[in-house]
Write a protein that holds these residues in place. Sequence first.
Motif, PDB file in Angstrom:
ATOM      1  N   LEU A   1       0.854  -1.180   0.000  1.00  0.00           N
ATOM      2  CA  LEU A   1       0.000   0.000   0.000  1.00  0.00           C
ATOM      3  C   LEU A   1       0.891   1.231   0.000  1.00  0.00           C
ATOM      4  CD1 LEU A   1      -2.632  -1.082   2.678  1.00  0.00           C
ATOM      5  CD2 LEU A   1      -2.642  -1.471   0.207  1.00  0.00           C
ATOM      6  N   ILE A   2       0.711   2.080  -0.979  1.00  0.00           N
ATOM      7  CA  ILE A   2       1.543   3.270  -1.150  1.00  0.00           C
ATOM      8  C   ILE A   2       0.662   4.484  -0.910  1.00  0.00           C
ATOM      9  CG2 ILE A   2       3.089   4.513  -2.711  1.00  0.00           C
ATOM     10  CD1 ILE A   2       3.011   1.795  -4.392  1.00  0.00           C
ATOM     11  N   LYS A   3       0.785   5.080   0.255  1.00  0.00           N
ATOM     12  CA  LYS A   3       0.020   6.292   0.522  1.00  0.00           C
ATOM     13  C   LYS A   3       0.845   7.483   0.053  1.00  0.00           C
ATOM     14  CE  LYS A   3      -2.791   8.777   3.841  1.00  0.00           C
ATOM     15  NZ  LYS A   3      -3.406   8.809   5.181  1.00  0.00           N
TER      16      LYS A   3
ATOM     17  N   ALA B   1       2.950   8.320 -10.500  1.00  0.00           N
ATOM     18  CA  ALA B   1       2.771   6.970 -11.037  1.00  0.00           C
ATOM     19  C   ALA B   1       3.685   6.016 -10.279  1.00  0.00           C
ATOM     20  CB  ALA B   1       3.094   6.933 -12.529  1.00  0.00           C
ATOM     21  N   ALA B   2       3.168   4.834  -9.958  1.00  0.00           N
ATOM     22  CA  ALA B   2       3.936   3.831  -9.211  1.00  0.00           C
ATOM     23  C   ALA B   2       3.885   2.501  -9.951  1.00  0.00           C
ATOM     24  CB  ALA B   2       3.379   3.669  -7.799  1.00  0.00           C
ATOM     25  N   GLU B   3       5.009   1.793  -9.968  1.00  0.00           N
ATOM     26  CA  GLU B   3       5.059   0.463 -10.568  1.00  0.00           C
ATOM     27  C   GLU B   3       6.188  -0.333  -9.946  1.00  0.00           C
ATOM     28  OE1 GLU B   3       6.120   0.329 -14.704  1.00  0.00           O
ATOM     29  OE2 GLU B   3       7.405   2.093 -14.537  1.00  0.00           O
TER      30      GLU B   3
ATOM     31  N   VAL C   1      -4.171   6.584  -1.657  1.00  0.00           N
ATOM     32  CA  VAL C   1      -3.557   5.272  -1.469  1.00  0.00           C
ATOM     33  C   VAL C   1      -3.564   4.493  -2.783  1.00  0.00           C
ATOM     34  CG1 VAL C   1      -3.635   3.073  -0.235  1.00  0.00           C
ATOM     35  CG2 VAL C   1      -4.237   5.194   0.948  1.00  0.00           C
ATOM     36  N   LEU C   2      -2.390   4.047  -3.220  1.00  0.00           N
ATOM     37  CA  LEU C   2      -2.242   3.184  -4.384  1.00  0.00           C
ATOM     38  C   LEU C   2      -1.872   1.786  -3.902  1.00  0.00           C
ATOM     39  CD1 LEU C   2      -0.096   5.581  -6.630  1.00  0.00           C
ATOM     40  CD2 LEU C   2      -2.588   5.417  -6.503  1.00  0.00           C
ATOM     41  N   MET C   3      -2.059   0.783  -4.751  1.00  0.00           N
ATOM     42  CA  MET C   3      -1.813  -0.589  -4.327  1.00  0.00           C
ATOM     43  C   MET C   3      -1.127  -1.354  -5.447  1.00  0.00           C
ATOM     44  SD  MET C   3      -4.571  -3.331  -2.824  1.00  0.00           S
ATOM     45  CE  MET C   3      -5.578  -3.267  -4.303  1.00  0.00           C
TER      46      MET C   3
ATOM     47  N   LEU D   1      10.447  -0.770  -6.094  1.00  0.00           N
ATOM     48  CA  LEU D   1       9.332   0.143  -6.342  1.00  0.00           C
ATOM     49  C   LEU D   1       9.840   1.367  -7.101  1.00  0.00           C
ATOM     50  CD1 LEU D   1       6.410   1.229  -5.869  1.00  0.00           C
ATOM     51  CD2 LEU D   1       7.267   2.149  -3.695  1.00  0.00           C
ATOM     52  N   ARG D   2       9.182   1.694  -8.182  1.00  0.00           N
ATOM     53  CA  ARG D   2       9.550   2.865  -8.962  1.00  0.00           C
ATOM     54  C   ARG D   2       8.439   3.911  -8.838  1.00  0.00           C
ATOM     55  NH1 ARG D   2      11.736  -0.139 -14.509  1.00  0.00           N
ATOM     56  NH2 ARG D   2      13.726  -0.845 -13.637  1.00  0.00           N
TER      57      ARG D   2
END
Length: 329
Positions: free
Chosen positions: A177-179, A200-202, A226-228, A239-240
């Motif tokens: 979980l990326i808040k 953007a997250a990947e 929050v991203l997941m 994590l980028r």
Amino acid sequence: MDPSEVQLQEIEDKEFKKEWPRLLTEAEVKKIIDMPGNQTCADCGHATSLLPTWASISFGVVLCSHAAGRHRSLGAHISRVFSLTLDKWDRENYERMLKTGNDLANSELECKLPEGFTKPCETGDNFAEFMVALDKFVRSKYQEKAFTRSGSGKLVESAQTKSMATIGSMQFSGVLLIKVKSARQLICLDVTSQSDPYVAAEMEGGQQKVRTKTVKDCANPVWDEVLMLNVRNFRSDVLRLAVWDADTLSEDDKIGHCEIPLRHLLRRASNDEHDEGHVRRMPDVATTGVFDDLILTGGDPHPCICVRLFQRNTPRGFLSVELTYQPLE
């Protein structure tokens, strides 16, 4: 009414009057979970002990982390996914959840399930097949409305089935979980105004990619979103994170990026876990695995990691995020 109930009601009323949007209180989360059918995920056959911690506010249903990931893949125009414990909620979205619930929503969305159909269920040794089946079911149910009264009553082939099979062939260990909290001192890439940034997250490899909303004309944006992402191996995954400037008439420009090896965060968790001033526990998060439920801290005033963004070795600003690892078992 019992005096203790009156006191509880007064406390809840005070909490409810707080300015929205905001995090839900424990009492408000409990009200959602107590709705008919909300003790289990709306889309899969998970055991009752695995309480859902996600919600689709578009349909008024609560979800496990697996189903929440599939809803996110549909896009926010079909299903907007919120965390019950990490996201800030608008009052109208909270009230909608209290008017719907899994039982009511499924009475409309699942009234024409195929004869003998059983919802996808992850048993521990069939994760690849489970993820593909869950993706197909979620797309049929919500995107195609195949099981409504006017639907076909049949599972539909998804344009994502092939790519999901590729992802499904990988064994995931958990969910990250990326808040995305905020950024500051972002450089300006627009001529007439500040940049319009989004994050953007990947994970390394690019099988999954998620992003935040865009904040218009701002060098110090606040997202609190929050991203997941699924995690295959938190000892080797990277994590980028990239901050982009959204453009209308041309391709988006990259403001800056960073890479965070999860193994470094594991080491930091080990160093910080004895320092109560730098570790905060999250409710309703699994506590097994090396990461447990630690939220890692950085140099920012709030409990998060503050990373410096670079592009072509040139500083472009700072990004603040919280990372929480949730094991699947």
